[in-house]
Design a protein around this motif. Structure first.
Motif, PDB file in Angstrom:
ATOM      1  N   VAL A 120       0.699  -1.101  -0.159  1.00  0.00           N
ATOM      2  CA  VAL A 120       0.156  -0.165   0.175  1.00  0.00           C
ATOM      3  C   VAL A 120       0.927   1.311   0.061  1.00  0.00           C
ATOM      4  O   VAL A 120       1.533   1.520   0.988  1.00  0.00           O
ATOM      5  N   VAL A 121       1.214   1.968  -1.213  1.00  0.00           N
ATOM      6  CA  VAL A 121       1.820   3.087  -1.235  1.00  0.00           C
ATOM      7  C   VAL A 121       1.063   4.341  -0.613  1.00  0.00           C
ATOM      8  O   VAL A 121       1.653   5.180   0.200  1.00  0.00           O
ATOM      9  N   GLU A 131      -1.214   2.788   4.533  1.00  0.00           N
ATOM     10  CA  GLU A 131      -0.116   2.968   4.040  1.00  0.00           C
ATOM     11  C   GLU A 131       1.267   2.446   4.471  1.00  0.00           C
ATOM     12  O   GLU A 131       1.438   2.375   5.819  1.00  0.00           O
ATOM     13  N   GLY A 132       2.230   2.142   3.696  1.00  0.00           N
ATOM     14  CA  GLY A 132       3.695   1.329   4.137  1.00  0.00           C
ATOM     15  C   GLY A 132       3.234   0.077   4.558  1.00  0.00           C
ATOM     16  O   GLY A 132       4.460  -0.665   5.467  1.00  0.00           O
ATOM     17  N   ARG A 133       2.487  -0.830   4.086  1.00  0.00           N
ATOM     18  CA  ARG A 133       2.368  -2.142   4.673  1.00  0.00           C
ATOM     19  C   ARG A 133       2.025  -3.134   3.390  1.00  0.00           C
ATOM     20  O   ARG A 133       1.547  -2.766   2.529  1.00  0.00           O
ATOM     21  N   MET A 134       2.989  -4.143   3.393  1.00  0.00           N
ATOM     22  CA  MET A 134       2.749  -5.281   2.326  1.00  0.00           C
ATOM     23  C   MET A 134       2.080  -6.304   3.109  1.00  0.00           C
ATOM     24  O   MET A 134       2.250  -6.857   3.944  1.00  0.00           O
ATOM     25  N   ARG A 166      -8.356  -3.662   8.067  1.00  0.00           N
ATOM     26  CA  ARG A 166      -7.995  -2.686   7.212  1.00  0.00           C
ATOM     27  C   ARG A 166      -6.502  -2.677   7.302  1.00  0.00           C
ATOM     28  O   ARG A 166      -5.854  -2.570   8.430  1.00  0.00           O
ATOM     29  N   HIS A 167      -5.868  -2.097   6.146  1.00  0.00           N
ATOM     30  CA  HIS A 167      -4.294  -2.092   6.270  1.00  0.00           C
ATOM     31  C   HIS A 167      -3.908  -0.837   5.372  1.00  0.00           C
ATOM     32  O   HIS A 167      -4.608  -0.337   4.331  1.00  0.00           O
ATOM     33  N   CYS A 191     -10.553   0.929   0.787  1.00  0.00           N
ATOM     34  CA  CYS A 191     -11.429   1.645   1.516  1.00  0.00           C
ATOM     35  C   CYS A 191     -11.350   3.345   1.090  1.00  0.00           C
ATOM     36  O   CYS A 191     -12.453   3.848   1.708  1.00  0.00           O
ATOM     37  N   GLU A 192     -10.679   3.585   0.360  1.00  0.00           N
ATOM     38  CA  GLU A 192     -10.603   4.952  -0.288  1.00  0.00           C
ATOM     39  C   GLU A 192      -9.846   5.034  -1.361  1.00  0.00           C
ATOM     40  O   GLU A 192      -9.503   3.844  -1.924  1.00  0.00           O
TER      41      GLU A 192
END
Length: 297
Positions: free
Chosen positions: A198-199, A212-215, A209-210, A229-230
């Motif tokens: 998630v960039v 930014e900065g998570r793979m 829910r996950h 989600c957006e």
């Protein structure tokens, strides 16, 4: 979902990166052995030279630089000099050995932002000692798709019946995907190992829910999908595993002995510096700064 990896922020001196791979519990995803989110950062005009990434070596891998914002000037020991801009691909194959620099000359002159991904793909054992090479691909040559609130570009490899022109050495896929709020994106099911980073924005996957900065690393052989989600920007990657690889500094190899040889070669000045950037270099970690030796011809 098999695992969630949060980026770890690391300073490169003039700016920070978010390190994702390698991770202690997950060294690789398919052939991807390294994954850094560069920035996002805003540079003021006149940034010092020490923000640049000075000449340094690689073996046994291909590097992939892909930007969302900004510009980086690449120079290497096979004679390349190529700026990279958003949506383009710089694909450098180290093979038996290459050196390169990455300099922020545009930002130094005019200021500006930097946001992008630096990834490394390990080479198959049969190709680890191939001749080094560099290829640049313009944004317009990458296959694109737009369906169901998902706009995507295939940066490298193959997925969804599309094939990127980027020259790769093993089965893989690498995607840039933009999801509208509420859109669901199913990852390719024809590659064994798969992950989504998630960039910007956030997604829901496996009931959680996950942001930014998570793979998100998904289990092999099972359907994998995320729902935005957006408005969300993802980099999606994976492929076939290549077996164990050792990593030390900028060297990747299936052999520890080969890495030791590369370290000795760099320390002794036996690796040719970039043709157009040979006045300085980064020493082996732990070694003192030095003036570059006369490079090999």
């Amino acid at each position: 979902m098999d695992m969630v990896i949060d980026q770890r922020r690391r300073s490169l001196g003039g700016f920070e990166v978010g390190r994702v791979l390698p991770f202690a519990k997950r060294r690789m995803v398919g052939p991807f052995v390294f994954f850094d989110h560069m920035g996002p950062v805003d540079f003021a005009p006149g940034i010092p030279d020490d923000v640049d990434v000075r000449p340094h070596p690689h073996i046994g891998l291909s590097t992939i630089t892909y930007l969302f914002d900004g510009e980086i000037m690449h120079r290497d020991s096979v004679g390349s000099e190529q700026p990279i801009r958003p949506g383009e691909v710089n694909w450098m194959t180290a093979g038996r050995g290459i050196t390169h620099s990455e300099r922020f000359e545009q930002a130094r002159a005019h200021g500006g932002s930097l946001d992008g991904i630096q990834a490394w793909v390990a080479l198959p054992r049969a190709d680890e000692e191939m001749d080094p090479a560099f290829d640049h691909y313009g944004a317009g040559v990458l296959p694109a798709f737009d369906e169901g609130g998902v706009r995507g570009r295939l940066v490298a490899g193959s997925a969804y019946g599309l094939v990127s022109p980027v020259k790769t050495r093993s089965p893989l896929f690498y995607l840039h995907c933009e999801l509208a709020a509420g859109a669901t994106f199913a990852l390719p099911d024809d590659h064994r190992e798969r992950a989504a980073y998630v960039v910007r924005g956030s997604v829901e996957a496996a009931g959680e829910r996950h942001g930014e900065g998570r793979m998100l690393v998904f289990s092999p052989g099972r359907p994998a999908a995320v729902t935005a989600c957006e408005g969300t920007l993802l980099m999606v990657l994976g492929g076939e595993p290549l077996g164990e690889r050792f990593i030390e500094w900028n060297f990747v190899s299936s052999s520890k002995e080969r890495i030791e040889q590369a370290k000795a070669d760099w320390r002794a000045g036996r690796m040719k510096l970039p043709d157009l950037d040979d006045g300085e270099c980064i020493p082996l970690p732990g070694d003192p700064e030095r003036t570059p030796a006369n490079p090999m011809s």
